[in-house]
Design an enzyme around this catalytic site. Sequence first.
Site, PDB file in Angstrom:
ATOM      1  CG  ASP A   8      45.774  46.702  43.823  1.00  0.00           C
ATOM      2  OD1 ASP A   8      46.770  46.028  43.492  1.00  0.00           O
ATOM      3  OD2 ASP A   8      45.319  46.689  44.986  1.00  0.00           O
ATOM      4  CD  GLU A  10      45.568  42.173  44.819  1.00  0.00           C
ATOM      5  OE1 GLU A  10      46.592  41.777  45.403  1.00  0.00           O
ATOM      6  OE2 GLU A  10      45.432  43.363  44.413  1.00  0.00           O
ATOM      7  CG  HIS A  60      49.494  43.854  42.155  1.00  0.00           C
ATOM      8  ND1 HIS A  60      48.768  43.386  43.225  1.00  0.00           N
ATOM      9  CD2 HIS A  60      50.183  42.783  41.667  1.00  0.00           C
ATOM     10  CE1 HIS A  60      48.981  42.084  43.369  1.00  0.00           C
ATOM     11  NE2 HIS A  60      49.849  41.704  42.441  1.00  0.00           N
ATOM     12  CG  HIS A 104      41.952  44.359  46.978  1.00  0.00           C
ATOM     13  ND1 HIS A 104      42.137  44.542  48.331  1.00  0.00           N
ATOM     14  CD2 HIS A 104      43.117  44.731  46.385  1.00  0.00           C
ATOM     15  CE1 HIS A 104      43.358  44.994  48.557  1.00  0.00           C
ATOM     16  NE2 HIS A 104      43.979  45.132  47.392  1.00  0.00           N
ATOM     17  CG  HIS A 115      45.223  42.055  50.480  1.00  0.00           C
ATOM     18  ND1 HIS A 115      44.706  41.815  49.212  1.00  0.00           N
ATOM     19  CD2 HIS A 115      46.288  42.890  50.292  1.00  0.00           C
ATOM     20  CE1 HIS A 115      45.437  42.446  48.310  1.00  0.00           C
ATOM     21  NE2 HIS A 115      46.396  43.121  48.933  1.00  0.00           N
ATOM     22  CD  GLU A 133      45.750  47.359  49.357  1.00  0.00           C
ATOM     23  OE1 GLU A 133      45.661  47.578  48.138  1.00  0.00           O
ATOM     24  OE2 GLU A 133      46.088  46.259  49.831  1.00  0.00           O
TER      25      GLU A 133
END
Length: 274
Positions: A8, A10, A60, A104, A115, A133
């Site tokens: 990902d 972030e 991502h 994240h 998020h 996630e």
Amino acid sequence: MKLYVSVDMEGITGLPDYTFVDSSRHNYERARRIMTEEANAIIRAAVGNGAKEVLVNDSHSKMNNLLVEELHPDADLITGDLKALSMVQSLDETFDGAIFAGYHARAGQPGVMSHSMTFGVRNMYINDVAIGELGLNAYVAGHFGVPVILVAGDDCACREAEALIPGVVTAAVKQSISRSAVKTLHPTKARALLEEKTAEAIGKRSSIQPLVPPKQPTLRIEFTNYGQAEWAALMPGCEIEPGTTVVKFEAKDILEAYRAMLVMVELAMQTKFC
């Protein structure tokens, strides 16, 4: 040994805010280069510690961020965004371990750019367990008997991983000051840390158990407004819990729950705020 790496954005070193993870913003090209270099650090360490196959999944946004021409040649890459299992596409029982990099914290929690999938999601649950996630992807790995051996990202993502997966190795490449500010390692030091932690995780992989999902799980997603819940509930099998913005789906297994989540959040994004 065969390893799976989901990357990902972030949680990548030095990235504090949306200007680094949105392809239309000025810092994005810098960020995808750092992202690629961090994937390479993990691949180098994996190959150097016995991995014969490494599969990297760009995880991502549109999932086409990693620079394939600069990726370590010993890894294969999954790129592109229409994937039935999204961030864990092609993960199956043939893998000996999974690594989540650039991750994240979940929605509603402290952490840089925290998020869960989209900003319309307030909370997400499998049965009564609040997950993001990271947790949902770890459950899919567990469905196939594959342990998540390493999670890299900010300190909040690492703490979330440690609470979910006993014995998991973590690599905090930055410390969250706020949701859009971090204290970060230099990328050179971060890459060295990722190589060290990848080697450690491979060495410990036999002692890290898969995060086994419940059978016939109930997926519950709490959206930020009722319109999003209405859109998500259009999917057959879904219902809104009365008096809430929570949409519930009874799944036959975690793979069906995962695909339901993807459809629900995509539908919810149709909501207009005017």
